[in-house]
Design an enzyme around this catalytic site. Structure first.
Site, PDB file in Angstrom:
ATOM      1  N   GLY A 176     -13.739  69.433  25.558  1.00  0.00           N
ATOM      2  CA  GLY A 176     -13.208  70.405  26.517  1.00  0.00           C
ATOM      3  C   GLY A 176     -13.949  71.721  26.392  1.00  0.00           C
ATOM      4  O   GLY A 176     -15.056  71.776  25.838  1.00  0.00           O
ATOM      5  N   VAL A 180     -17.381  72.189  24.087  1.00  0.00           N
ATOM      6  CA  VAL A 180     -18.726  72.276  24.697  1.00  0.00           C
ATOM      7  C   VAL A 180     -19.342  73.668  24.494  1.00  0.00           C
ATOM      8  O   VAL A 180     -20.558  73.795  24.401  1.00  0.00           O
ATOM      9  CB  VAL A 180     -18.762  71.866  26.200  1.00  0.00           C
ATOM     10  CG1 VAL A 180     -18.311  70.426  26.382  1.00  0.00           C
ATOM     11  CG2 VAL A 180     -17.986  72.807  27.085  1.00  0.00           C
ATOM     12  N   GLU A 197     -15.301  62.709  22.356  1.00  0.00           N
ATOM     13  CA  GLU A 197     -14.245  63.025  23.335  1.00  0.00           C
ATOM     14  C   GLU A 197     -13.477  61.753  23.683  1.00  0.00           C
ATOM     15  O   GLU A 197     -14.078  60.742  24.018  1.00  0.00           O
ATOM     16  CB  GLU A 197     -14.879  63.650  24.589  1.00  0.00           C
ATOM     17  CG  GLU A 197     -13.983  63.769  25.811  1.00  0.00           C
ATOM     18  CD  GLU A 197     -12.705  64.561  25.578  1.00  0.00           C
ATOM     19  OE1 GLU A 197     -11.617  63.987  25.805  1.00  0.00           O
ATOM     20  OE2 GLU A 197     -12.782  65.725  25.154  1.00  0.00           O
ATOM     21  N   GLY A 261      -8.011  71.522  21.502  1.00  0.00           N
ATOM     22  CA  GLY A 261      -7.064  72.330  22.271  1.00  0.00           C
ATOM     23  C   GLY A 261      -6.166  73.177  21.397  1.00  0.00           C
ATOM     24  O   GLY A 261      -6.290  73.187  20.165  1.00  0.00           O
ATOM     25  N   ALA A 309      -6.776  83.613  28.635  1.00  0.00           N
ATOM     26  CA  ALA A 309      -6.367  84.988  28.356  1.00  0.00           C
ATOM     27  C   ALA A 309      -6.037  85.752  29.635  1.00  0.00           C
ATOM     28  O   ALA A 309      -5.045  86.478  29.694  1.00  0.00           O
ATOM     29  CB  ALA A 309      -7.479  85.705  27.595  1.00  0.00           C
ATOM     30  N   HIS A 434     -30.339  88.559  48.617  1.00  0.00           N
ATOM     31  CA  HIS A 434     -31.458  87.708  48.204  1.00  0.00           C
ATOM     32  C   HIS A 434     -32.386  88.509  47.302  1.00  0.00           C
ATOM     33  O   HIS A 434     -32.645  89.673  47.594  1.00  0.00           O
ATOM     34  CB  HIS A 434     -32.219  87.237  49.444  1.00  0.00           C
ATOM     35  CG  HIS A 434     -33.450  86.443  49.132  1.00  0.00           C
ATOM     36  ND1 HIS A 434     -33.399  85.137  48.703  1.00  0.00           N
ATOM     37  CD2 HIS A 434     -34.770  86.783  49.168  1.00  0.00           C
ATOM     38  CE1 HIS A 434     -34.638  84.703  48.498  1.00  0.00           C
ATOM     39  NE2 HIS A 434     -35.475  85.678  48.767  1.00  0.00           N
TER      40      HIS A 434
END
Length: 457
Positions: A176, A180, A197, A261, A309, A434
């Site tokens: 997750g 990563v 994972e 997690g 957060a 651009h």
């Protein structure tokens, strides 16, 4: 001070708690902010801010490594991890001082110590009772350890951020956001990384197309990963680990980072005893942060939903405004922007293609992608990736998903598109500067509106 009855007593001074305190004080409420550690919580001291500082150092290492391709003669002599740590700690320290100054300047009573809810209108801190007409629970989250002892070569993100060297090799449990990001940083700093994972793809909460692109990028960067692979056990040695997966595969590395997690930090804080409704450690609250106990509110990672957060911060403001008698707009988790700061960066807001189809039906949904290969700034930055828009066929854009260098900076416009229910024509008619990464959003909208200009069909 013991006799003071506050308008708001806030338990926890992380993103949710301090935002509620600052907004409450701004609205003229008398506020007590209780914190055992430091104002700023996990995000500032052990989470978002330090990880991003290390990721920036890692990006700089890659920039130096690849400089010759741009005609710049430079050589990467090595990584001085204690110096990287000093740089990271300097950022935290400056942010922390600023935050302390803000809290003090608003007349908020900052109370140091472990607080515990003892009544719907009272928190006890080291034997002292703090009373408030409203109590806001904002106790935050902790890194899950899946029952492993966290010591030596087995660590969570907290210990990983304090390492004084780059591990030679690492197994990262969890693909997750946290997994990563560390994989990306450590690989750039010279570590051999393997991610394990359990779900079928990396960043499983993102749109499937994003996962595929990240996996391609990680393969190219020699970051190994095994998906649909369950962890079984870890054996510790003096300066290494042996990790076994359920399929019998064995992995050897210097460290094991558990990044599966975060759990709600709500144990032994008196919540249940006071009658607050809970579910697996999470505090149940309505869209305005109200719990089932009148006068008791909850914000941030302890409330089910996306643990970010900025979501807690926004919820803190909503609760303070609600208490002050205003009519705030509640925080909608679907509209909370998400950024994963690995290389390449991932940014998203709104519904994935799969979620949109589930909600509105296969036939009603359409998508468009713009590959950044057709974008000048992306070519200059040497990045690959795409922007994907998910939309109703004759209606608004429901989701924005992007992957590529600096895409986190583009999520603001993505959020406006989705939150303000813009349709393809609305965005396609805007002029995008651009050469910028921002143009990729305009190009994706033009493709969605049926007039792609730079797309390679």
């Amino acid at each position: 001070m013991t006799d003071t009855v506050y308008d708001m007593v806030i338990l926890g001074a992380g993103s949710g708690g301090y935002a509620a305190a600052l907004r409450g004080a701004q609205l003229g409420l008398k506020v007590a902010l209780i914190e055992a550690d430091k104002v700023g919580g996990t995000c500032l001291h052990r989470g978002c801010v330090p990880t991003k500082a290390i990721l920036h150092a890692a990006e700089t290492a890659d920039t130096v490594r690849e400089a010759s391709a741009l005609g710049i003669r430079a050589a990467l002599e090595g990584i001085d991890m204690p110096a990287v740590k000093t740089y990271k700690d300097g950022i935290i320290s400056r942010m922390y001082k600023g935050l302390q100054g803000l809290v003090a300047s608003r007349g908020i009573d900052l109370i140091q110590g472990w607080g515990r809810l003892v009544a719907p209108d009272a928190v006890e801190v080291d034997g002292r009772r703090i009373t408030g007409k409203n109590v806001i629970l904002a106790s935050g989250s902790y890194s899950k350890d899946i029952g492993q002892e966290i010591s030596g070569p087995v660590m969570t993100s907290e210990q990983a951020l304090e390492l004084d060297h780059v591990p030679a090799s690492a197994v990262i449990l969890g693909g997750g956001v946290i997994g990563v990001e560390f994989a990306s940083a450590w690989a750039s700093l010279g570590c051999q990384v393997t991610i394990i994972e359990g779900l079928p793809r990396l960043v499983p909460n993102e749109d499937e197309a994003i996962s595929k692109q990240l996996e391609r990028a990680f393969r190219k960067r020699k970051i190994a990963f095994r998906t649909s692979t369950m962890f079984e056990s870890v054996e510790r040695h003096e300066d290494s680990v042996t990790v076994r997966a359920a399929d019998g595969t064995t992995y050897y590395a210097e460290v094991l980072l558990i990044a599966v997690g975060r759990g709600p930090a709500t144990a032994n804080l008196g919540y249940e005893e006071v009658g607050v409704s809970m579910d697996r450690g999470f505090v149940l609250a309505d869209e305005y942060g109200r719990t089932n106990v009148p006068g008791v509110w909850a914000v941030g990672d302890i409330v089910p939903g996306v643990q970010l957060a900025h979501r807690g911060f926004a919820q803190g403001i909503v609760v303070a405004e609600k208490i002050a008698g205003l009519d705030p707009t509640p925080v909608d988790d679907v509209l909370v922007p998400k950024v994963t700061f690995c290389e390449p960066e991932i940014a998203s807001v709104g519904l994935t293609e799969a979620a949109a189809k589930e909600l509105h039906g296969e036939e009603a949904v359409t998508t468009a992608e713009f590959n950044v290969a057709g974008n000048a700034k992306s070519q200059i930055l040497g990045t690959q990736g795409f922007v994907k828009l998910v939309s109703l066929k004759d209606g608004p854009i429901l989701g924005f998903h992007a992957i590529g260098a600096r895409m986190g900076e583009q999520v603001g416009e993505g959020q406006l598109m989705v939150s303000w229910e813009a349709d393809a024509d609305d965005v396609a008619s805007l002029v995008h500067a651009h050469p910028t990464q921002n143009e990729t959003l305009g190009e994706a909208a033009m493709a969605l509106a049926g007039k792609p200009l730079h797309n390679h069909s």
